[in-house]
Design a protein around this motif. Sequence first.
Motif, PDB file in Angstrom:
ATOM      1  N   GLU A 181       0.846  -1.061  -0.331  1.00 41.02           N
ATOM      2  CA  GLU A 181      -0.203   0.162  -0.036  1.00 41.02           C
ATOM      3  C   GLU A 181       0.810   0.886  -0.029  1.00 41.02           C
ATOM      4  OE1 GLU A 181      -3.536   1.813   2.888  1.00 41.02           O
ATOM      5  OE2 GLU A 181      -2.480   0.478   3.489  1.00 41.02           O
TER       6      GLU A 181
ATOM      7  N   ARG B 116       6.486   4.158  -7.308  1.00 45.41           N
ATOM      8  CA  ARG B 116       5.545   3.628  -7.403  1.00 45.41           C
ATOM      9  C   ARG B 116       5.865   2.389  -8.412  1.00 45.41           C
ATOM     10  NH1 ARG B 116      -0.904   4.264  -6.340  1.00 45.41           N
ATOM     11  NH2 ARG B 116      -0.573   4.972  -7.904  1.00 45.41           N
TER      12      ARG B 116
ATOM     13  N   GLU C  47       6.493  -1.063  -8.978  1.00 48.00           N
ATOM     14  CA  GLU C  47       5.008  -1.984  -9.145  1.00 48.00           C
ATOM     15  C   GLU C  47       4.557  -1.750 -10.531  1.00 48.00           C
ATOM     16  OE1 GLU C  47       2.196  -2.759  -5.743  1.00 48.00           O
ATOM     17  OE2 GLU C  47       1.132  -0.925  -7.589  1.00 48.00           O
ATOM     18  N   ASP C  48       4.651  -0.909 -10.753  1.00 53.91           N
ATOM     19  CA  ASP C  48       4.000  -0.539 -12.293  1.00 53.91           C
ATOM     20  C   ASP C  48       3.967  -0.807 -13.401  1.00 53.91           C
ATOM     21  OD1 ASP C  48       1.893   1.218 -10.218  1.00 53.91           O
ATOM     22  OD2 ASP C  48       2.220   2.768 -11.778  1.00 53.91           O
TER      23      ASP C  48
ATOM     24  N   ARG D 295      -5.909  -4.169  -4.036  1.00 56.48           N
ATOM     25  CA  ARG D 295      -7.192  -3.467  -5.168  1.00 56.48           C
ATOM     26  C   ARG D 295      -6.884  -2.107  -6.726  1.00 56.48           C
ATOM     27  NH1 ARG D 295     -11.841  -1.626  -2.969  1.00 56.48           N
ATOM     28  NH2 ARG D 295     -12.076  -1.873  -0.646  1.00 56.48           N
ATOM     29  N   ARG D 296      -5.782  -2.064  -6.273  1.00 54.02           N
ATOM     30  CA  ARG D 296      -4.369  -0.979  -7.052  1.00 54.02           C
ATOM     31  C   ARG D 296      -4.297  -2.140  -8.412  1.00 54.02           C
ATOM     32  NH1 ARG D 296      -2.000   2.990  -9.337  1.00 54.02           N
ATOM     33  NH2 ARG D 296      -0.001   3.178 -10.070  1.00 54.02           N
TER      34      ARG D 296
ATOM     35  N   ALA E  20      -5.732  -2.494  -0.186  1.00 57.97           N
ATOM     36  CA  ALA E  20      -5.235  -2.015  -0.435  1.00 57.97           C
ATOM     37  C   ALA E  20      -4.405  -2.065  -1.770  1.00 57.97           C
ATOM     38  CB  ALA E  20      -4.072  -0.834  -0.414  1.00 57.97           C
ATOM     39  N   ALA E  21      -2.967  -3.624  -1.581  1.00 57.37           N
ATOM     40  CA  ALA E  21      -2.381  -3.375  -2.545  1.00 57.37           C
ATOM     41  C   ALA E  21      -3.386  -4.237  -3.626  1.00 57.37           C
ATOM     42  CB  ALA E  21      -1.394  -4.932  -2.364  1.00 57.37           C
TER      43      ALA E  21
ATOM     44  N   GLU F  91      -6.749  -2.816 -10.413  1.00 55.99           N
ATOM     45  CA  GLU F  91      -7.493  -1.470 -11.617  1.00 55.99           C
ATOM     46  C   GLU F  91      -6.105  -1.831 -13.040  1.00 55.99           C
ATOM     47  OE1 GLU F  91      -6.223   3.099 -10.601  1.00 55.99           O
ATOM     48  OE2 GLU F  91      -6.805   2.247  -9.686  1.00 55.99           O
ATOM     49  N   VAL F  92      -5.158  -1.991 -12.379  1.00 58.02           N
ATOM     50  CA  VAL F  92      -4.517  -2.096 -13.351  1.00 58.02           C
ATOM     51  C   VAL F  92      -4.177  -2.799 -13.961  1.00 58.02           C
ATOM     52  CG1 VAL F  92      -1.012  -1.723 -13.451  1.00 58.02           C
ATOM     53  CG2 VAL F  92      -2.621  -0.814 -11.920  1.00 58.02           C
TER      54      VAL F  92
END
Length: 392
Positions: free
Chosen positions: A217, A232, A236-237, A289-290, A286-287, A293-294
């Motif tokens: 998160e 991030r 991550e992305d 959800r992210r 939270a992680a 989303e991606v």
Amino acid sequence: MTRFPEGFLWGAATAAHQVEGGNVGNHYWEWEHDPHGPFAEPSGDTCDHYHRWAEDLDLLAAAGLTAYRFSLEWSRIEPEEGEISRAALDHYRRMVAGCRDRGLAPVVTLAHFTMPRWMARDGGWTGPKAGDRFARFTETVLPVVADAGYVCTVNEPNLMACMPVLAATAARGERVGGLPRPDQETAEALLELHRRARTVLRDGGAPPSGLTLVGQEFLAEDGAVEEMAAHRAAMEDQFLAAAADDDFVGLQVYSCARIGPDGPVAPPDDLRTLADMEYRPGALGAAVRRAAEVLPGTPLLITENGIATADDAQRVAYTEGALRSLHAAMADGADVRGYLHWSLLDNFEWFAGYRPTFGLVAVDRSTFRRTPKPSLAWLGRVARANALGAEA
């Protein structure tokens, strides 16, 4: 009760070097015996899981869990380049079959941080031969993973790419403030290995495959929204983007990443766990959800989640909070197929040695006696009910 979808997997995870013991042929064994290295202590026999895996699977299945994640030790299978150990291949085939015999879905990881010494001496993960070597290794183990439920290619390449900075910090004895940005050359090399393995697995008719990533998160401190977003994106992305064509993505979530104007911010002392992470159960939701989303069309699997603590009641409280946050994310549309707790056993935690205890089962390192903790029974009741709220 908070119910999970029909067929949701419930399990626990380990990694070969952290539990098997005696993995003398990989580069971590050599590294942890360097007197100037970053390790608190060597791994040694660790949990002797290589010989006691059947006993450990019995504990997992008896508790009511339905999945087990473990990794293949490349240096056992290919101790010298081109020399394949049929005995090692048979060992891991027996483990896969042992999972199935006990009603456990095998989740098999090809590379969990370690590599054979011969590879480390000749360029390692970023060497010019790495892609060919990893593809060949993947082809070699196709018969092992043929009956797995899921195959994880490379474990946490986003963390592996941070290793040079983390090792230097640990060697100086400094407390970790958070994960640094990954080295880009290492990140790109590891993602190429993942793509090569994915192609071999698909061409070989293997089960669903994907990589696993550290999920966090991400929180901006002192108004550092742009710095957080940049951190991030690097951590991550870019890795999620590389996984867009995977059959699934494994998320390994323990805590949050607080990013300030000068980079990662250390967790408050009163929330610091034995692994120097912030106590934050809701980071899991939270992680997820992210990631959803991606990658809205890619199934997710929680391949690790847990807490390093000597207080097992705290482990239960943390896990319940994490699972409630996960369920809320799923209720909002995240496609999550299962939850694997880290870890089944108290094991060797890399630089930190044996001090951080993540296990659902305690291990006496002198006798190897296993002692299930109340948290194992608690998670088993959640699994049997496929729900939170009925396990008390």
